[in-house]
Design a protein around this motif. Structure first.
Motif, PDB file in Angstrom:
ATOM      1  N   TRP A 193       0.797  -1.216   0.000  1.00 33.67           N
ATOM      2  CA  TRP A 193       0.000   0.000   0.000  1.00 33.67           C
ATOM      3  C   TRP A 193       0.838   1.279   0.000  1.00 33.67           C
ATOM      4  N   GLY A 194       2.143   1.191   0.256  1.00 30.09           N
ATOM      5  CA  GLY A 194       2.976   2.383   0.213  1.00 30.09           C
ATOM      6  C   GLY A 194       3.500   2.801   1.577  1.00 30.09           C
ATOM      7  N   GLY A 196      -8.904   5.494  -2.821  1.00 32.60           N
ATOM      8  CA  GLY A 196      -7.872   5.016  -3.724  1.00 32.60           C
ATOM      9  C   GLY A 196      -8.161   3.627  -4.256  1.00 32.60           C
ATOM     10  N   ILE A 197      -8.693   2.760  -3.397  1.00 33.12           N
ATOM     11  CA  ILE A 197      -9.037   1.402  -3.817  1.00 33.12           C
ATOM     12  C   ILE A 197     -10.144   1.433  -4.859  1.00 33.12           C
ATOM     13  N   LEU A 198     -11.112   2.306  -4.675  1.00 29.93           N
ATOM     14  CA  LEU A 198     -12.189   2.431  -5.660  1.00 29.93           C
ATOM     15  C   LEU A 198     -11.645   2.870  -7.015  1.00 29.93           C
ATOM     16  N   GLN A 199     -10.680   3.774  -6.990  1.00 24.11           N
ATOM     17  CA  GLN A 199     -10.131   4.323  -8.226  1.00 24.11           C
ATOM     18  C   GLN A 199      -9.188   3.354  -8.924  1.00 24.11           C
ATOM     19  N   ASN A 200      -8.365   2.650  -8.150  1.00 27.69           N
ATOM     20  CA  ASN A 200      -7.344   1.773  -8.738  1.00 27.69           C
ATOM     21  C   ASN A 200      -7.080   0.613  -7.781  1.00 27.69           C
ATOM     22  N   PRO A 201      -7.963  -0.377  -7.767  1.00 24.02           N
ATOM     23  CA  PRO A 201      -7.909  -1.414  -6.726  1.00 24.02           C
ATOM     24  C   PRO A 201      -6.632  -2.236  -6.679  1.00 24.02           C
ATOM     25  N   LEU A 202      -5.972  -2.445  -7.800  1.00 26.53           N
ATOM     26  CA  LEU A 202      -4.807  -3.329  -7.816  1.00 26.53           C
ATOM     27  C   LEU A 202      -3.485  -2.605  -7.647  1.00 26.53           C
ATOM     28  N   LYS A 203      -3.440  -1.294  -7.920  1.00 25.81           N
ATOM     29  CA  LYS A 203      -2.152  -0.599  -7.909  1.00 25.81           C
ATOM     30  C   LYS A 203      -2.115   0.655  -7.042  1.00 25.81           C
ATOM     31  N   TYR A 204      -3.232   1.052  -6.456  1.00 23.77           N
ATOM     32  CA  TYR A 204      -3.205   2.276  -5.650  1.00 23.77           C
ATOM     33  C   TYR A 204      -2.225   2.157  -4.491  1.00 23.77           C
ATOM     34  N   GLU A 205      -1.437   3.201  -4.290  1.00 21.60           N
ATOM     35  CA  GLU A 205      -0.607   3.304  -3.099  1.00 21.60           C
ATOM     36  C   GLU A 205      -0.496   4.773  -2.721  1.00 21.60           C
ATOM     37  N   GLU A 206      -0.147   5.036  -1.457  1.00 20.99           N
ATOM     38  CA  GLU A 206       0.031   6.405  -1.002  1.00 20.99           C
ATOM     39  C   GLU A 206       1.412   6.539  -0.381  1.00 20.99           C
ATOM     40  N   THR A 207       2.173   7.513  -0.865  1.00 19.99           N
ATOM     41  CA  THR A 207       3.483   7.797  -0.301  1.00 19.99           C
ATOM     42  C   THR A 207       3.355   8.805   0.834  1.00 19.99           C
ATOM     43  N   LEU A 208       4.417   8.933   1.620  1.00 21.12           N
ATOM     44  CA  LEU A 208       4.424   9.960   2.661  1.00 21.12           C
ATOM     45  C   LEU A 208       4.321  11.358   2.055  1.00 21.12           C
ATOM     46  N   SER A 209       4.882  11.551   0.857  1.00 23.76           N
ATOM     47  CA  SER A 209       4.720  12.834   0.175  1.00 23.76           C
ATOM     48  C   SER A 209       3.250  13.123  -0.089  1.00 23.76           C
ATOM     49  N   ASP A 210       2.506  12.105  -0.513  1.00 24.91           N
ATOM     50  CA  ASP A 210       1.070  12.272  -0.751  1.00 24.91           C
ATOM     51  C   ASP A 210       0.346  12.645   0.541  1.00 24.91           C
ATOM     52  N   ALA A 211       0.703  11.980   1.629  1.00 23.59           N
ATOM     53  CA  ALA A 211       0.042  12.246   2.911  1.00 23.59           C
ATOM     54  C   ALA A 211       0.310  13.669   3.375  1.00 23.59           C
ATOM     55  N   VAL A 212       1.556  14.113   3.251  1.00 24.61           N
ATOM     56  CA  VAL A 212       1.897  15.484   3.645  1.00 24.61           C
ATOM     57  C   VAL A 212       1.162  16.483   2.763  1.00 24.61           C
TER      58      VAL A 212
END
Length: 308
Positions: free
Chosen positions: A103-104, A242-258
């Motif tokens: 998941w990232g 994110g799962i709804l949008q891209n169930p197999l490849k979605y991930e979130e980086t710390l950059s995304d969270a910030v």
């Protein structure tokens, strides 16, 4: 009596699969003396003032990790382990059928919520060498004793983090005149050409030049307690979307969270430009160059010889 604050925690993200490397690079001997790159990060962090380490690993590698790296470090500093797995997700979230991609890095830190809640902490990648000055810079940031929702990013000049042999992903920082982060964008497929960095958004059809003074995030994030509180409150909804949008490849980086917190105007992020030299290990072919860099630093007296 004044309140005595706990020292910040060093959090090492070491749950990677090592697919491009072809093995567990987080425990790879990089100097011929049994040390992994993690050893160097912890050694530098301890000298800078960190007094506790949290390792994020996969449970299936725990025995090897503790035997090769963890037990040695535990003789010097208190160590805790947090396991990261695909099915360790918030209640009400289901792993999509066929999903096997992690998941990232945001998920890695979310898995630490029980051991890090209420604490300040610095994140590092297990396969990066950051340089001692970077950890000293991080300690100085924490010692400034800013508000809980002021975070720090220890940033490197982007060109110094690129390689002519392969493309990389980096969080590219936009910084204001007061050295605060305006936004951070994850750029993939960054290439180094004639001493300049370029990224592409269309699979290499066109490339955009990155400013030569741009600051890159190497996941050296200095978080105060508000960051974990935000994850506990908001990560679940982002993961579901994110799962709804891209169930197999979605991930979130710390950059995304910030970036999510910045957009809500619920944090500030101080950008600390470090003079430290960074190098990393993506492919097995990188080992000789990494070893040469470490040998040079050992010969210069920065690190002790032998098996420390």
């Amino acid at each position: 009596m004044a309140e005595v604050k706990e020292a910040p925690v060093l959090v090492v993200m070491a749950a990677g699969m090592g697919s491009r490397f072809g093995g567990l690079k987080q425990i790879e001997d990089v100097d011929g003396r049994g040390h992994a790159l993690i050893d160097y990060a912890v050694y530098d962090a301890a000298l800078a003032g960190f007094e506790e380490v949290v390792f994020i690993i996969r449970e299936e590698i725990a025995e090897d990790f503790k035997k090769i790296v963890g037990n040695r470090i535990a003789e010097k500093l208190p160590v805790k382990y947090v396991y990261q797995a695909l099915d360790m997700i918030p209640d009400g979230v289901t792993v999509p059928e066929g999903r096997n991609k992690p998941w990232g890095t945001t998920h890695a830190i979310w898995c630490c919520r029980e051991v890090l809640r209420g604490r300040s902490f610095l994140t590092v990648n297990a396969d990066d060498f950051y340089g001692r000055e970077a950890f000293i810079d991080a300690v100085k940031f924490f010692e400034e004793d800013g508000p809980d929702n002021e975070f720090g990013i220890i940033g490197y000049n982007v060109v110094g983090t690129l390689n002519e042999k392969f493309t990389v992903s980096r969080g590219i920082c936009s910084v204001d005149e007061n050295s605060y982060l305006k936004r951070i964008d994850e750029r993939k497929e960054i290439k180094l050409e004639a001493g300049r960095g370029y990224f592409t958004l269309d699979g290499g059809v066109t490339y955009t030049l990155i400013p030569s003074d741009a600051v890159a995030s190497m996941n050296l994030w200095a978080f105060r307690p508000a960051f974990m509180e935000d994850l506990i409150t908001n990560y679940e909804n982002r993961l579901k979307a994110g799962i709804l949008q891209n169930p197999l490849k979605y991930e979130e980086t710390l950059s995304d969270a910030v970036q999510s917190i910045l957009e809500r105007k619920e944090c500030t992020v101080k950008v600390v430009n470090t003079s430290a030299k960074w190098f990393g290990m993506t492919y097995r072919e990188d080992i000789p160059q990494v070893k040469a860099e470490l040998d040079s630093l050992t010969e210069a007296g920065v690190y002790p010889g032998g098996n420390w």
